[in-house]
Design a protein around this motif. Structure first.
Motif, PDB file in Angstrom:
ATOM      1  N   GLY A  41       0.414  -0.874   0.072  1.00 41.27           N
ATOM      2  CA  GLY A  41       0.117   0.296  -0.193  1.00 41.27           C
ATOM      3  C   GLY A  41       0.836   1.191  -0.047  1.00 41.27           C
ATOM      4  O   GLY A  41       0.093   2.241   0.653  1.00 41.27           O
ATOM      5  N   LYS A  42       2.091   0.860   0.120  1.00 35.08           N
ATOM      6  CA  LYS A  42       3.275   2.127  -0.017  1.00 35.08           C
ATOM      7  C   LYS A  42       3.649   2.259  -1.550  1.00 35.08           C
ATOM      8  O   LYS A  42       3.403   1.458  -2.579  1.00 35.08           O
ATOM      9  CB  LYS A  42       3.902   2.071   1.197  1.00 35.08           C
ATOM     10  CG  LYS A  42       3.392   2.223   2.145  1.00 35.08           C
ATOM     11  CD  LYS A  42       3.291   3.853   2.801  1.00 35.08           C
ATOM     12  CE  LYS A  42       2.044   3.326   4.466  1.00 35.08           C
ATOM     13  NZ  LYS A  42       3.294   3.310   5.325  1.00 35.08           N
ATOM     14  N   GLY A  43       4.172   3.370  -1.799  1.00 32.89           N
ATOM     15  CA  GLY A  43       5.086   3.582  -2.745  1.00 32.89           C
ATOM     16  C   GLY A  43       6.555   3.267  -2.406  1.00 32.89           C
ATOM     17  O   GLY A  43       7.082   3.320  -1.329  1.00 32.89           O
ATOM     18  N   PHE A 102      12.295  -1.052 -14.525  1.00 33.19           N
ATOM     19  CA  PHE A 102      12.503  -1.558 -12.309  1.00 33.19           C
ATOM     20  C   PHE A 102      12.441  -3.433 -12.869  1.00 33.19           C
ATOM     21  O   PHE A 102      12.084  -3.826 -13.896  1.00 33.19           O
ATOM     22  CB  PHE A 102      11.440  -1.752 -11.874  1.00 33.19           C
ATOM     23  CG  PHE A 102      11.329  -0.276 -10.960  1.00 33.19           C
ATOM     24  CD1 PHE A 102      11.011   0.904 -11.979  1.00 33.19           C
ATOM     25  CD2 PHE A 102      11.646   0.031  -9.888  1.00 33.19           C
ATOM     26  CE1 PHE A 102      11.443   2.064 -11.165  1.00 33.19           C
ATOM     27  CE2 PHE A 102      11.729   1.205  -8.748  1.00 33.19           C
ATOM     28  CZ  PHE A 102      11.141   2.244  -9.482  1.00 33.19           C
ATOM     29  N   GLY A 103      12.919  -3.942 -12.164  1.00 33.46           N
ATOM     30  CA  GLY A 103      12.692  -5.492 -11.771  1.00 33.46           C
ATOM     31  C   GLY A 103      11.798  -5.446 -11.467  1.00 33.46           C
ATOM     32  O   GLY A 103      10.521  -4.442 -10.920  1.00 33.46           O
ATOM     33  N   GLU A 104      10.943  -6.992 -11.359  1.00 30.29           N
ATOM     34  CA  GLU A 104       9.974  -7.492 -10.543  1.00 30.29           C
ATOM     35  C   GLU A 104      10.050  -7.467  -9.294  1.00 30.29           C
ATOM     36  O   GLU A 104       8.998  -7.165  -8.577  1.00 30.29           O
ATOM     37  CB  GLU A 104       8.970  -8.340 -11.676  1.00 30.29           C
ATOM     38  CG  GLU A 104       8.877  -8.351 -12.911  1.00 30.29           C
ATOM     39  CD  GLU A 104       8.282  -9.630 -13.280  1.00 30.29           C
ATOM     40  OE1 GLU A 104       7.996  -9.669 -14.541  1.00 30.29           O
ATOM     41  OE2 GLU A 104       7.176 -10.310 -12.558  1.00 30.29           O
TER      42      GLU A 104
ATOM     43  N   TYR B  35       4.935   6.636 -13.403  1.00 31.22           N
ATOM     44  CA  TYR B  35       4.679   5.128 -12.611  1.00 31.22           C
ATOM     45  C   TYR B  35       3.893   4.114 -12.833  1.00 31.22           C
ATOM     46  O   TYR B  35       2.808   4.859 -12.368  1.00 31.22           O
ATOM     47  CB  TYR B  35       6.398   4.817 -12.684  1.00 31.22           C
ATOM     48  CG  TYR B  35       7.749   5.196 -12.753  1.00 31.22           C
ATOM     49  CD1 TYR B  35       8.370   6.219 -12.466  1.00 31.22           C
ATOM     50  CD2 TYR B  35       8.682   4.017 -13.560  1.00 31.22           C
ATOM     51  CE1 TYR B  35       9.371   6.899 -12.964  1.00 31.22           C
ATOM     52  CE2 TYR B  35       9.758   4.365 -13.609  1.00 31.22           C
ATOM     53  CZ  TYR B  35      10.100   6.110 -13.919  1.00 31.22           C
ATOM     54  OH  TYR B  35      11.665   6.463 -13.628  1.00 31.22           O
ATOM     55  N   ARG B  37       2.405   0.493 -12.273  1.00 31.73           N
ATOM     56  CA  ARG B  37       2.402  -0.945 -12.143  1.00 31.73           C
ATOM     57  C   ARG B  37       1.206  -1.580 -12.757  1.00 31.73           C
ATOM     58  O   ARG B  37       0.022  -1.374 -11.579  1.00 31.73           O
ATOM     59  CB  ARG B  37       2.724  -1.207 -10.891  1.00 31.73           C
ATOM     60  CG  ARG B  37       3.364  -2.454 -10.723  1.00 31.73           C
ATOM     61  CD  ARG B  37       3.641  -2.997  -9.109  1.00 31.73           C
ATOM     62  NE  ARG B  37       4.785  -4.882  -9.698  1.00 31.73           N
ATOM     63  CZ  ARG B  37       5.446  -4.859  -9.389  1.00 31.73           C
ATOM     64  NH1 ARG B  37       6.568  -3.950  -7.761  1.00 31.73           N
ATOM     65  NH2 ARG B  37       6.343  -5.834  -8.903  1.00 31.73           N
ATOM     66  N   GLY B  40       1.047  -7.848 -11.587  1.00 31.61           N
ATOM     67  CA  GLY B  40       1.629  -9.349 -12.034  1.00 31.61           C
ATOM     68  C   GLY B  40       3.375  -8.756 -12.977  1.00 31.61           C
ATOM     69  O   GLY B  40       4.124  -9.441 -13.563  1.00 31.61           O
ATOM     70  N   LYS B  41       3.349  -7.398 -13.438  1.00 31.67           N
ATOM     71  CA  LYS B  41       4.712  -6.716 -14.185  1.00 31.67           C
ATOM     72  C   LYS B  41       5.349  -5.871 -12.910  1.00 31.67           C
ATOM     73  O   LYS B  41       4.862  -5.912 -12.188  1.00 31.67           O
ATOM     74  CB  LYS B  41       3.787  -5.330 -15.327  1.00 31.67           C
ATOM     75  CG  LYS B  41       3.212  -7.130 -15.963  1.00 31.67           C
ATOM     76  CD  LYS B  41       3.749  -8.003 -16.964  1.00 31.67           C
ATOM     77  CE  LYS B  41       2.995  -8.568 -17.984  1.00 31.67           C
ATOM     78  NZ  LYS B  41       4.171  -9.323 -18.692  1.00 31.67           N
ATOM     79  N   GLU B  42       6.247  -5.978 -13.923  1.00 30.42           N
ATOM     80  CA  GLU B  42       6.249  -4.583 -13.057  1.00 30.42           C
ATOM     81  C   GLU B  42       6.556  -2.949 -13.113  1.00 30.42           C
ATOM     82  O   GLU B  42       5.766  -2.873 -13.859  1.00 30.42           O
ATOM     83  CB  GLU B  42       8.590  -4.570 -13.593  1.00 30.42           C
ATOM     84  CG  GLU B  42       8.963  -3.706 -15.299  1.00 30.42           C
ATOM     85  CD  GLU B  42       8.280  -4.706 -16.223  1.00 30.42           C
ATOM     86  OE1 GLU B  42       7.867  -5.929 -15.908  1.00 30.42           O
ATOM     87  OE2 GLU B  42       8.925  -4.540 -17.328  1.00 30.42           O
ATOM     88  N   ILE B  43       7.302  -2.412 -11.752  1.00 37.55           N
ATOM     89  CA  ILE B  43       6.836  -1.098 -12.477  1.00 37.55           C
ATOM     90  C   ILE B  43       6.940  -0.641 -13.189  1.00 37.55           C
ATOM     91  O   ILE B  43       8.597  -0.389 -13.775  1.00 37.55           O
ATOM     92  CB  ILE B  43       7.570  -0.136 -11.256  1.00 37.55           C
ATOM     93  CG1 ILE B  43       6.362  -0.159  -9.965  1.00 37.55           C
ATOM     94  CG2 ILE B  43       7.304   1.960 -11.366  1.00 37.55           C
ATOM     95  CD1 ILE B  43       7.463  -0.001  -8.367  1.00 37.55           C
ATOM     96  N   PHE B  45       7.843   2.999 -16.631  1.00 37.54           N
ATOM     97  CA  PHE B  45       7.724   4.420 -16.296  1.00 37.54           C
ATOM     98  C   PHE B  45       7.052   4.581 -17.600  1.00 37.54           C
ATOM     99  O   PHE B  45       7.009   4.590 -18.439  1.00 37.54           O
ATOM    100  CB  PHE B  45       8.457   4.972 -17.649  1.00 37.54           C
ATOM    101  CG  PHE B  45       9.286   6.549 -17.421  1.00 37.54           C
ATOM    102  CD1 PHE B  45       9.341   6.594 -19.176  1.00 37.54           C
ATOM    103  CD2 PHE B  45       9.752   7.095 -16.731  1.00 37.54           C
ATOM    104  CE1 PHE B  45       9.026   8.131 -19.534  1.00 37.54           C
ATOM    105  CE2 PHE B  45       9.220   8.436 -17.341  1.00 37.54           C
ATOM    106  CZ  PHE B  45       9.201   9.217 -18.620  1.00 37.54           C
ATOM    107  N   PHE B  91       1.996   5.841  -9.919  1.00 38.80           N
ATOM    108  CA  PHE B  91       2.745   6.035  -8.846  1.00 38.80           C
ATOM    109  C   PHE B  91       3.673   7.443  -9.687  1.00 38.80           C
ATOM    110  O   PHE B  91       3.624   7.245 -10.637  1.00 38.80           O
ATOM    111  CB  PHE B  91       4.143   5.282  -8.525  1.00 38.80           C
ATOM    112  CG  PHE B  91       3.911   3.930  -7.769  1.00 38.80           C
ATOM    113  CD1 PHE B  91       4.034   2.592  -8.123  1.00 38.80           C
ATOM    114  CD2 PHE B  91       3.028   4.185  -6.165  1.00 38.80           C
ATOM    115  CE1 PHE B  91       3.138   1.834  -7.746  1.00 38.80           C
ATOM    116  CE2 PHE B  91       3.191   3.435  -5.710  1.00 38.80           C
ATOM    117  CZ  PHE B  91       3.207   1.965  -6.306  1.00 38.80           C
ATOM    118  N   SER B 108       2.487   7.299  -2.378  1.00 36.19           N
ATOM    119  CA  SER B 108       1.711   5.626  -2.260  1.00 36.19           C
ATOM    120  C   SER B 108       1.269   5.552  -3.090  1.00 36.19           C
ATOM    121  O   SER B 108       0.634   4.246  -3.337  1.00 36.19           O
ATOM    122  CB  SER B 108       1.149   6.359  -0.975  1.00 36.19           C
ATOM    123  OG  SER B 108       2.099   6.377   0.034  1.00 36.19           O
TER     124      SER B 108
END
Lengths: 112, 115
Positions: A41-43, A102-104, B35, B37, B40-43, B45, B91, B108
Motif C-alpha cells: 500500500g506504499k510507494g 525496474f525489475g519485478e 510510473y 504497475r 503481475g508486471k514490473e513498475i 515509466f 505512482f 503511495s
C-alpha cells in the motif's frame, strides 16, 4: 532495450537467517543502479544508489554490491520488520532524463 | 518536509469513463515522474516533467492518456476513455535534480480499477 531481472521472486527467512537477493541487468551504459523497498500500500522507498562495479553501500542490516552484470542486496540477521518487496532499477546513461527501468521485485518475508 | 501526495488513493470506474489522477510533488522539486504497475508486471515509466515541460513521454501507452503539470507544481494524469487494461497502480515521484543521486521520492500511488 534495458532489462532487469530479480531473483528469487519470493524469499522466506527466519529471523537472524542471512541471505542475498539478486538483480541481473542489461543496459547500454549504466548511469546508476537503485534499490528500493516497498511496503504494502506504499510507494517505493529509496535505499541505495550504486554507480560503478565494485561499489558497495551499507545501511543497517542491508548491504548492496555491484558488478558489471548484477547487483546483490545482502541482508544480515534480518528482523521481521525487514519484510517487504525489494525493487531493483537501472538508469541508462543514454537517457536524456532520468527514467528508471525496474525489475519485478523480490518479496521478502522474515518470520519471528 | 511533506512527501509526494497522490489522490485519490483508490478509484473504481467503469470502462469508457474518464478518471483524473493528481500528484503533488515535494515543494521545490522540478522533476516529476509518472510510473505504473500493472498486476503481475514490473513498475514501468510513463513520463517525466521538468517544471511544466514534458521532458520524456515515451512511456505513455497511447493517446487516451494525457498528463499535464500546471505552472510546474502539481500534475494530473487523465485517462479518457478508460479501458480494462488500464487497471493498475499509478505512482508519482519527484526529485530535485536529474539524475537524482538519492533516487526519487515516490508517492503511495493511486490504485485504479476499471470494471
Amino acid at each position: 532495450e534495458d532489462q532487469v531481472t530479480q531473483s528469487p521472486e519470493a524469499l522466506r527467512l527466519q529471523e537472524g537467517e542471512s541471505s542475498s537477493l539478486n538483480c541481473s541487468y542489461t543496459v547500454s551504459g549504466l548511469r546508476g543502479l537503485f534499490w528500493y523497498r516497498q511496503d504494502p500500500g506504499k510507494g517505493p522507498e529509496f535505499l541505495f544508489t550504486l554507480y560503478s562495479a565494485g561499489e558497495e553501500k551499507e545501511k543497517e542490516r542491508l548491504k548492496a554490491t555491484l558488478t558489471k552484470k548484477e547487483s546483490f542486496l545482502h541482508i544480515t540477521a534480518p528482523k521481521p520488520e525487514d519484510s517487504a518487496t525489494y525493487l531493483c532499477a537501472v538508469q541508462a546513461a543514454r537517457t536524456s532524463g532520468s527514467r528508471l527501468t525496474f525489475g519485478e521485485g523480490t518479496q521478502l518475508t522474515v518470520n519471528p | 518536509e511533506a512527501g509526494v501526495t497522490q489522490f485519490p488513493s483508490h478509484s473504481v470506474i467503469e470502462k469508457g469513463q474518464t478518471v483524473t489522477l493528481r500528484c503533488d510533488p515535494i515543494s521545490g522539486h522540478d522533476n516529476l515522474y509518472w510510473y505504473r504497475r500493472v498486476m503481475g508486471k514490473e513498475i514501468k515509466f510513463l513520463l517525466h516533467f521538468v517544471k511544466e515541460s514534458k521532458q520524456d513521454e515515451s512511456g505513455m501507452p497511447n493517446n487516451r492518456f494525457l498528463a499535464e503539470r500546471t505552472g510546474g507544481t502539481y500534475s494530473t494524469l487523465k485517462v479518457q476513455p478508460a479501458e480494462l487494461e488500464d487497471s493498475g497502480v499509478y505512482f508519482c515521484a519527484s526529485s530535485k535534480r536529474t539524475p537524482g543521486p538519492s533516487g526519487y521520492t515516490f508517492g503511495s500511488g493511486t490504485r485504479l480499477t476499471v470494471v
